[in-house]
Scaffold this active site. Sequence first.
Site, mmCIF file in Angstrom:
data_model
loop_
_atom_site.group_PDB
_atom_site.id
_atom_site.type_symbol
_atom_site.label_atom_id
_atom_site.label_comp_id
_atom_site.label_asym_id
_atom_site.label_seq_id
_atom_site.Cartn_x
_atom_site.Cartn_y
_atom_site.Cartn_z
ATOM 1 N N GLU A 74 4.582 4.917 3.082
ATOM 2 C CA GLU A 74 5.599 3.857 2.983
ATOM 3 C C GLU A 74 6.963 4.278 3.555
ATOM 4 O OE1 GLU A 74 5.089 0.641 -0.168
ATOM 5 O OE2 GLU A 74 5.060 2.505 -1.339
ATOM 6 N N HIS A 93 12.878 4.427 -2.774
ATOM 7 C CA HIS A 93 11.849 3.423 -3.071
ATOM 8 C C HIS A 93 11.062 3.931 -4.273
ATOM 9 C CE1 HIS A 93 8.491 0.778 -3.090
ATOM 10 N NE2 HIS A 93 7.636 1.736 -2.779
ATOM 11 N N HIS A 95 8.609 2.564 -8.072
ATOM 12 C CA HIS A 95 7.794 1.531 -8.713
ATOM 13 C C HIS A 95 8.158 1.393 -10.195
ATOM 14 C CE1 HIS A 95 4.795 3.198 -5.530
ATOM 15 N NE2 HIS A 95 5.583 2.299 -4.981
ATOM 16 N N HIS A 164 5.359 -4.729 -7.081
ATOM 17 C CA HIS A 164 5.291 -3.404 -6.455
ATOM 18 C C HIS A 164 6.409 -2.480 -6.924
ATOM 19 C CE1 HIS A 164 5.348 -1.154 -2.290
ATOM 20 N NE2 HIS A 164 5.278 -0.338 -3.312
HETATM 21 ZN ZN LIG Z 1 5.635 1.689 -3.056
#
Ligand SMILES: [Zn+2]
Length: 244
Positions: A74, A93, A95, A164
């Site tokens: 990602e 980033h 979750h 997500h």
């Molecule tokens: Zn992710």
Amino acid sequence: MSELLRDLALANRILAHEGVVDAFGHVSVRHPERAERFVMSRSRSPELVTLDDLMEFTLDGTPLDARGRTPYSERFIHGAIYEARPDVMAVVHAHAEDTLPFGIAPAKLRPVIHSGAFIGAEVPVWDIAKRFGERTNLLVTNVAQGRDLAKSLRKNNVVLMRGHGFAAAATSLIDVVRMSVYLPRNARVQFRALQLGKVKPLSRGEIQARTGGAGYKPQSPETQRAWQYWAARAGCAELLKQLS
Ligand SMILES: [Zn+2]
């Protein structure tokens, strides 16, 4: 540069210890001398990241010196945000579970506590299915998906990703770590308060006073205090002393 790389390794440990990332999730910095590059770990759990894991990428996610190391799938989230936002110097980033309800329900995530002011007045939600259909695995695994996400972020600091997680962008590593630590806490407080009734978010004036006014300086003793605290809690007090 060496101090920045040390801080990037530290940021990985801090985000893991504070529960923002687990086996998954990542943090990156824009290369301080080459704006068209960014640095992040190879595909490894942030809790375990060391200086040897850090790799340079071009903004389209191409590794420059892979040496057999596998990159995060990602990484396109990071490159696309740096490409769209010249002001952004660091990206996270993750979750984090507490943020997820606000990506799938009508209630909008807003800054509701003083430490949540850094997320900004607006927190958009990006739905990968809008442009890429109902058959993706929800992960951002190519440049087009990254760019679409960055477009949703617009000029904001945080974008939620439906079902997500979130992406956070800031003008420094310490800022993006702080925002990512307080974002799930803010979400938790807002979620709880919603059970009690209508929620009053911070006003634009309060957000401005916290983030852009005279009260906030990225390199202030208060900010450094937080960085040292998080580093020590993550068992990285020694790493912090190196080079400083
Ligand atoms: Zn992710």
